[in-house]
Design a protein around this motif. Sequence first.
Motif, short mmCIF file in Angstrom:
data_model
loop_
_atom_site.label_atom_id
_atom_site.label_comp_id
_atom_site.label_asym_id
_atom_site.label_seq_id
_atom_site.Cartn_x
_atom_site.Cartn_y
_atom_site.Cartn_z
N MET A 1 29.90 47.95 15.07
CA MET A 1 30.84 47.95 16.24
C MET A 1 30.79 46.95 17.34
SD MET A 1 32.18 51.23 18.54
CE MET A 1 32.47 52.31 17.05
N ARG A 2 31.93 46.21 17.52
CA ARG A 2 31.88 45.04 18.41
C ARG A 2 31.36 45.52 19.95
NH1 ARG A 2 37.48 42.16 18.48
NH2 ARG A 2 36.77 42.49 20.71
N ALA A 3 30.38 44.75 20.53
CA ALA A 3 29.98 45.01 21.74
C ALA A 3 30.89 45.43 23.00
CB ALA A 3 28.94 44.17 22.46
N ASP A 4 32.12 44.52 22.97
CA ASP A 4 33.32 44.80 23.90
C ASP A 4 34.18 46.00 23.75
OD1 ASP A 4 34.16 43.62 21.67
OD2 ASP A 4 35.82 42.81 22.55
N LEU A 5 33.92 46.69 22.60
CA LEU A 5 34.72 47.80 22.34
C LEU A 5 33.89 48.96 22.82
CD1 LEU A 5 36.61 47.11 18.83
CD2 LEU A 5 37.30 46.65 21.30
N ARG A 6 32.52 48.87 22.73
CA ARG A 6 31.72 50.11 22.85
C ARG A 6 31.14 49.85 24.33
NH1 ARG A 6 26.83 48.09 22.18
NH2 ARG A 6 26.65 46.56 20.26
N ARG A 7 31.64 49.08 25.10
CA ARG A 7 31.00 49.06 26.48
C ARG A 7 30.85 50.24 27.26
NH1 ARG A 7 30.76 45.15 30.40
NH2 ARG A 7 31.07 45.61 32.64
N GLY A 8 29.62 50.34 27.77
CA GLY A 8 29.43 51.63 28.52
C GLY A 8 29.10 52.96 27.59
N ARG A 9 29.07 52.69 26.35
CA ARG A 9 28.53 53.46 25.38
C ARG A 9 27.16 53.33 24.83
NH1 ARG A 9 32.23 57.40 26.65
NH2 ARG A 9 34.24 56.50 26.79
N GLY A 10 26.31 54.29 24.52
CA GLY A 10 25.02 54.29 23.80
C GLY A 10 25.00 53.99 22.55
N ALA A 11 25.92 54.51 21.87
CA ALA A 11 25.61 54.40 20.19
C ALA A 11 26.25 53.03 19.72
CB ALA A 11 26.10 55.39 19.41
N GLY A 12 25.79 52.35 18.77
CA GLY A 12 26.40 51.27 18.33
C GLY A 12 26.89 51.70 16.94
N LEU A 13 26.85 52.69 16.45
CA LEU A 13 27.56 53.11 15.00
C LEU A 13 28.16 54.47 15.25
CD1 LEU A 13 24.00 52.96 12.96
CD2 LEU A 13 25.91 51.21 13.23
N ASN A 14 28.94 54.84 14.15
CA ASN A 14 29.74 56.04 14.24
C ASN A 14 29.70 56.73 12.87
OD1 ASN A 14 31.01 57.89 15.98
ND2 ASN A 14 33.03 57.15 15.08
N PRO A 15 28.54 57.03 12.24
CA PRO A 15 28.63 57.66 10.77
C PRO A 15 29.11 58.87 10.69
CG PRO A 15 26.48 57.68 12.08
CD PRO A 15 27.34 56.99 12.98
N SER A 16 29.74 58.95 9.55
CA SER A 16 30.45 60.14 9.34
C SER A 16 29.51 61.59 9.51
CB SER A 16 30.84 60.43 7.82
OG SER A 16 31.92 59.05 7.80
N SER A 17 30.12 62.56 9.94
CA SER A 17 29.25 63.89 9.87
C SER A 17 28.70 64.02 8.58
CB SER A 17 30.28 65.00 10.09
OG SER A 17 29.74 66.47 9.95
N ARG A 18 27.48 64.56 8.40
CA ARG A 18 26.70 64.95 7.36
C ARG A 18 27.39 65.98 6.38
NH1 ARG A 18 23.78 66.90 11.55
NH2 ARG A 18 23.22 69.10 11.52
N PHE A 19 28.31 66.72 6.92
CA PHE A 19 28.85 67.87 6.30
C PHE A 19 30.12 67.56 5.69
CE2 PHE A 19 26.56 70.09 9.78
CZ PHE A 19 25.52 70.54 9.03
N GLU A 20 30.58 66.18 6.06
CA GLU A 20 31.94 65.86 5.32
C GLU A 20 31.59 65.37 4.02
OE1 GLU A 20 34.99 65.88 7.27
OE2 GLU A 20 33.68 67.21 8.42
N PRO A 21 32.73 65.73 3.07
CA PRO A 21 32.46 65.52 1.76
C PRO A 21 32.89 63.92 1.39
CG PRO A 21 34.90 66.40 2.39
CD PRO A 21 34.01 66.42 3.47
N LEU A 22 33.67 63.46 2.60
CA LEU A 22 33.80 61.79 2.21
C LEU A 22 33.10 61.04 3.52
CD1 LEU A 22 37.50 61.70 1.25
CD2 LEU A 22 35.61 61.53 -0.10
N GLN A 23 32.67 59.96 3.09
CA GLN A 23 31.82 59.21 3.97
C GLN A 23 32.45 57.79 4.02
OE1 GLN A 23 28.65 60.29 5.37
NE2 GLN A 23 29.31 62.20 4.63
N THR A 24 32.72 57.40 5.42
CA THR A 24 33.44 56.15 5.72
C THR A 24 32.32 55.04 6.44
OG1 THR A 24 33.59 56.79 7.96
CG2 THR A 24 35.47 57.07 6.25
N ILE A 25 32.47 53.69 5.80
CA ILE A 25 31.30 52.88 6.39
C ILE A 25 32.05 51.66 6.70
CG2 ILE A 25 29.61 51.28 5.51
CD1 ILE A 25 28.77 53.51 3.36
N GLY A 26 31.87 51.36 7.98
CA GLY A 26 32.64 50.19 8.52
C GLY A 26 31.89 48.79 7.97
#
Length: 355
Positions: A1-26
């Motif tokens: 995730m681009r730094a300017d979009l996540r400014r003021g946020r801690g995580a740099g990733l947004n992985p899918s919930s482990r309970f979801e049947p489908l996983q999305t990868i950027g």
Amino acid sequence: MRADLRRGRGAGLNPSSRFEPLQTIGFDDGWNDPDEILPPLKTEVQVEWARKIITRNESPDISFDRSINPYRGCEHGCIYCFARPTHSYMGFSPGVDFETRLFVKPNAAELLERELGAPSYQPKVIAMGTNTDPYQPIEREYKITRQVLEVLAKTSHPVMIVTKSALVTRDIDILAPMAKQGLAKVALSVTTLDRRLARAMEPRASTPQKRLEAIQQLNEAGIPAGVMVAPVIPMVTDMEIERILDAAFAMGAREAGYVLLRLPLEVSELFRDWLLRLFPDRYRHVMSLIRSMRGGKDYDAEWGKRMRGSGPYAWQIGRRFEIASKRLGINKSKTKLRTDLFLKPTAGGVQLSLF
């Protein structure tokens, strides 16, 4: 995730919930099309009408058996937060979603009054701030924590608060009278005294100096306020243990505790990504030390070990904390909250006695 979009946020990733049947990868397709750039992240708040508000636990290595969490998710965005995996239960990511897609429980105070009024209820200390921070930024608007404290004050019920926010001083008018009766105490979590590191590691929490000032204001108001050196991160913050205790003691703290970094489930991936971005030169060393304290793994959830770790390095951290505390006179005695003043509520939907 681009730094300017996540400014003021801690995580740099947004992985899918482990309970979801489908996983999305950027991934980067190389086009860099300006029309496809997402807008900066904004905080979204959803209402959750909870059915119960007091959470029970039987963990043998913590000092309380019940807690209240007015919010799900936490805008503070602490990269190391062990509560991040709980967002998966809501179908959201423990990454960026955890700090941008929040849930508020507007009926918390009403539920609390009802649960305290149950015929079988026996008072024990209620902890707040054990999962997500009760004084995160949205508390300024929603005031759910304040409403909960008003119920606890009205019923003379003991409460222990842990927070990373100086906003706790807003409620001195409630906490001071409770503390005078032996019903309230607070601990400010101070991870580092380095403003730049704090900004990168816990971007929307109060600055370290503001937390120290909150300790002083609370103690001056007669509210026992200590410090939690938590979490201790090897080769990132562990060199500051003594300095944090010195600074907190100067502000009136007479109780202190520490917790070793915990990396359960998805937190491990998120923390390792953050570490590679911020301290690529230390990455291997930090992870090696973490695994040396966790039986060769990123995390060991065994009771009795999860808070303190094991092995020589964990032992060294513990002894340093003990020696510094003893030198300052911290933890000579601890405030024990009273439960004998509890007044069972008779309003808020509580069933009254027939006779």
